[in-house]
Motif scaffolding. Sequence first.
Motif, PDB file in Angstrom:
ATOM      1  N   GLU A  57      -4.670  26.959  62.228  1.00 25.39           N
ATOM      2  CA  GLU A  57      -3.530  26.576  62.111  1.00 25.39           C
ATOM      3  C   GLU A  57      -2.149  25.630  62.130  1.00 25.39           C
ATOM      4  O   GLU A  57      -1.510  25.696  61.357  1.00 25.39           O
ATOM      5  CB  GLU A  57      -3.259  28.035  62.937  1.00 25.39           C
ATOM      6  N   TYR A  58      -2.087  24.784  62.365  1.00 24.21           N
ATOM      7  CA  TYR A  58      -0.978  23.919  63.086  1.00 24.21           C
ATOM      8  C   TYR A  58      -2.048  22.468  62.010  1.00 24.21           C
ATOM      9  O   TYR A  58      -2.818  22.190  61.576  1.00 24.21           O
ATOM     10  CB  TYR A  58      -0.950  23.825  64.268  1.00 24.21           C
ATOM     11  N   SER A  59      -0.524  21.741  61.984  1.00 20.67           N
ATOM     12  CA  SER A  59      -0.127  20.904  61.215  1.00 20.67           C
ATOM     13  C   SER A  59       0.446  19.896  61.456  1.00 20.67           C
ATOM     14  O   SER A  59       2.197  20.668  61.992  1.00 20.67           O
ATOM     15  CB  SER A  59      -0.112  21.175  59.298  1.00 20.67           C
ATOM     16  N   LYS A  87       2.931  26.106  62.467  1.00 17.37           N
ATOM     17  CA  LYS A  87       2.014  26.784  62.290  1.00 17.37           C
ATOM     18  C   LYS A  87       1.533  27.687  61.631  1.00 17.37           C
ATOM     19  O   LYS A  87       2.079  28.665  60.954  1.00 17.37           O
ATOM     20  CB  LYS A  87       2.263  27.763  63.780  1.00 17.37           C
ATOM     21  N   GLY A  88       0.350  27.568  60.087  1.00 20.67           N
ATOM     22  CA  GLY A  88       0.818  28.816  59.006  1.00 20.67           C
ATOM     23  C   GLY A  88       1.824  27.640  58.018  1.00 20.67           C
ATOM     24  O   GLY A  88       2.321  26.581  58.464  1.00 20.67           O
ATOM     25  N   LYS A  89       2.824  27.838  57.651  1.00 21.81           N
ATOM     26  CA  LYS A  89       4.179  27.513  56.985  1.00 21.81           C
ATOM     27  C   LYS A  89       4.958  27.627  57.855  1.00 21.81           C
ATOM     28  O   LYS A  89       6.309  27.024  56.957  1.00 21.81           O
ATOM     29  CB  LYS A  89       4.109  28.381  55.351  1.00 21.81           C
TER      30      LYS A  89
END
Length: 229
Positions: free
Chosen positions: A171-173, A188-190
């Motif tokens: 989920e995280y980027s 977290k997602g968008k």
Amino acid sequence: MFPTPSKAENTITPPQIITCNQTLISPSQNFELGFFTPNNSTYTYLGIWYKKIHNKTIVWVANRDKPLFNHNGPLTFNNDGKLIILNHKGSVLWSSNSSGPAKNQVAQLLDSGNFVLKNFVDENSEEFLWQSFDYPYDTLLPGMKIGWNFKTGLNIHLSSWRNCDDPFLGEYSYSVDPRGLPQLFLQKGKKKIFRSGPWYWYVEQYKDDYGISDAYGTCNIKSYIYRMQ
């Protein structure tokens, strides 16, 4: 039979292969590359981990979205000189995104933990056809960079595992937004849940090549690692 690397080697050349019972070890023996199966999983991945840490700590995964369903591998070279992972049917599951065909190619695991593909003409050259440092996953090692390469369009960023047993995209980027003054975003997602704030010390001379300066902001780390959890 295809030849395999001898014990404690850090290099493979065609037609050598890496199978599930062989590894490459960096010259300082800090890092090891090979196939691994996470706990509570039946899938197999090619990865890099710290050799001297008892509990295997994975710092890079090649085929995170296309795992092997058995232990047959292998990692080898195709006719264009790219690194490839084959499944038990001989189909390509993963390949290095090399820029054009290579001649006299060699793949090396460096002391930095970087797995590189280059021409063998100059063994000490740092002009790589492909390198794992351009494709990090959840871990940022010293010497890695985060940001956009405006020449190639490559967005170098971190992304978490789905869970501790599954390296598939989570989920995280953590990435750089190069618009205006660059800044880092944790998402977290968008949904953006953290930002570093703009970097007013942005170096203009690197703007044509990258979305951030040569230091890549606070992510030019020297003595520690940054890891997505």
